[in-house]
Design a protein around this motif. Structure first.
Motif, PDB file in Angstrom:
ATOM      1  N   VAL A   1       0.851  -1.189   0.000  1.00  0.00           N
ATOM      2  CA  VAL A   1       0.000   0.000   0.000  1.00  0.00           C
ATOM      3  C   VAL A   1       0.885   1.238   0.000  1.00  0.00           C
ATOM      4  O   VAL A   1       1.835   1.323   0.790  1.00  0.00           O
ATOM      5  N   VAL A   2       0.561   2.185  -0.873  1.00  0.00           N
ATOM      6  CA  VAL A   2       1.248   3.467  -0.894  1.00  0.00           C
ATOM      7  C   VAL A   2       0.263   4.530  -0.409  1.00  0.00           C
ATOM      8  O   VAL A   2      -0.772   4.756  -1.024  1.00  0.00           O
ATOM      9  N   ILE A   3       0.614   5.157   0.703  1.00  0.00           N
ATOM     10  CA  ILE A   3      -0.179   6.247   1.249  1.00  0.00           C
ATOM     11  C   ILE A   3       0.374   7.526   0.647  1.00  0.00           C
ATOM     12  O   ILE A   3       1.564   7.826   0.784  1.00  0.00           O
ATOM     13  N   THR A   4      -0.486   8.281  -0.045  1.00  0.00           N
ATOM     14  CA  THR A   4      -0.021   9.452  -0.766  1.00  0.00           C
ATOM     15  C   THR A   4      -1.042  10.565  -0.644  1.00  0.00           C
ATOM     16  O   THR A   4      -2.006  10.466   0.096  1.00  0.00           O
ATOM     17  N   GLY A   5      -0.845  11.616  -1.364  1.00  0.00           N
ATOM     18  CA  GLY A   5      -1.761  12.741  -1.303  1.00  0.00           C
ATOM     19  C   GLY A   5      -1.583  13.615  -2.519  1.00  0.00           C
ATOM     20  O   GLY A   5      -1.128  13.140  -3.546  1.00  0.00           O
TER      21      GLY A   5
END
Length: 196
Positions: free
Chosen positions: A65-69
């Motif tokens: 999982v890549v947590i980004t914004g």
């Protein structure tokens, strides 16, 4: 509740994990205003940790999982990271580094933006696995090396939206890396492949 801009499954397009299948959880909102930002934050869906785990469960086999914004450090907390780990995911985050992060995050990519946004707060990270600098040909990225420790160093040519300027920046980036071989080239391969 977390404000989520979008959740999708694709290949990681940038940095050390380029080409790796990943579930992207894009948080809405940012504390900086970068001129090249390609994320529309006009809409956000409030989601609980349970909602997020359910939404990403169909792609659990990838385990990444890549947590980004935006800037995910404005919302991410230990509780969500723990839930993601319990669900079997390796958790990576992409951050501008202006806020502290939960300690349990597995991979931290710091993408400094002080060269593009005014009044950027001081670096708040205690651990960095990768530094990904957007290279515009006008700012020297060497100032980040001393802050990076033993992190993997990436230079990514800035996408200005102007084809001729982008070609010039890309060549400058390549030349810079050849002269400073501790840096690695990071291309936005998802844009080259026309995938999300």
């Amino acid at each position: 509740m977390y404000r989520i801009n979008e959740i999708f499954y694709s290949l990681q397009g940038e940095g050390r994990h380029t080409g790796r299948p990943a579930v992207f959880v894009r948080f809405s909102g940012c504390n900086l205003k970068c001129p090249f930002c390609d994320t529309d934050f006009s809409a956000a869906t409030p989601m609980s940790a349970d909602d997020i785990i359910l939404a990403i469960s169909r792609w659990q086999a990838c385990g990444f999982v890549v947590i980004t914004g935006g800037e995910p450090s404005l919302q991410i907390d230990e509780a969500l990271v723990e839930r993601l780990h319990q669900a079997g995911y390796y958790v990576a985050i992409e951050t501008n580094g202006t806020h502290a992060l939960p300690a349990a995050i597995d991979w931290v990519t710091w993408s400094p933006k002080d060269q593009f946004a005014p009044n950027v707060p001081a670096l708040a990270l205690t651990r960095i696995n990768e530094v990904k600098v957007v290279f515009d040909g006008e700012h020297d990225p060497e100032r980040y090396v001393s802050l990076a420790g033993d992190a993997y160093l990436c230079l990514q040519p800035c996408d200005t939206g102007d084809t001729a300027r982008n070609q010039q920046i890309s060549q400058q980036c390549i030349d810079y890396i050849l002269q400073h071989p501790h840096w690695h080239l990071s291309l936005q391969t998802h844009k080259l492949l026309n995938i999300q």
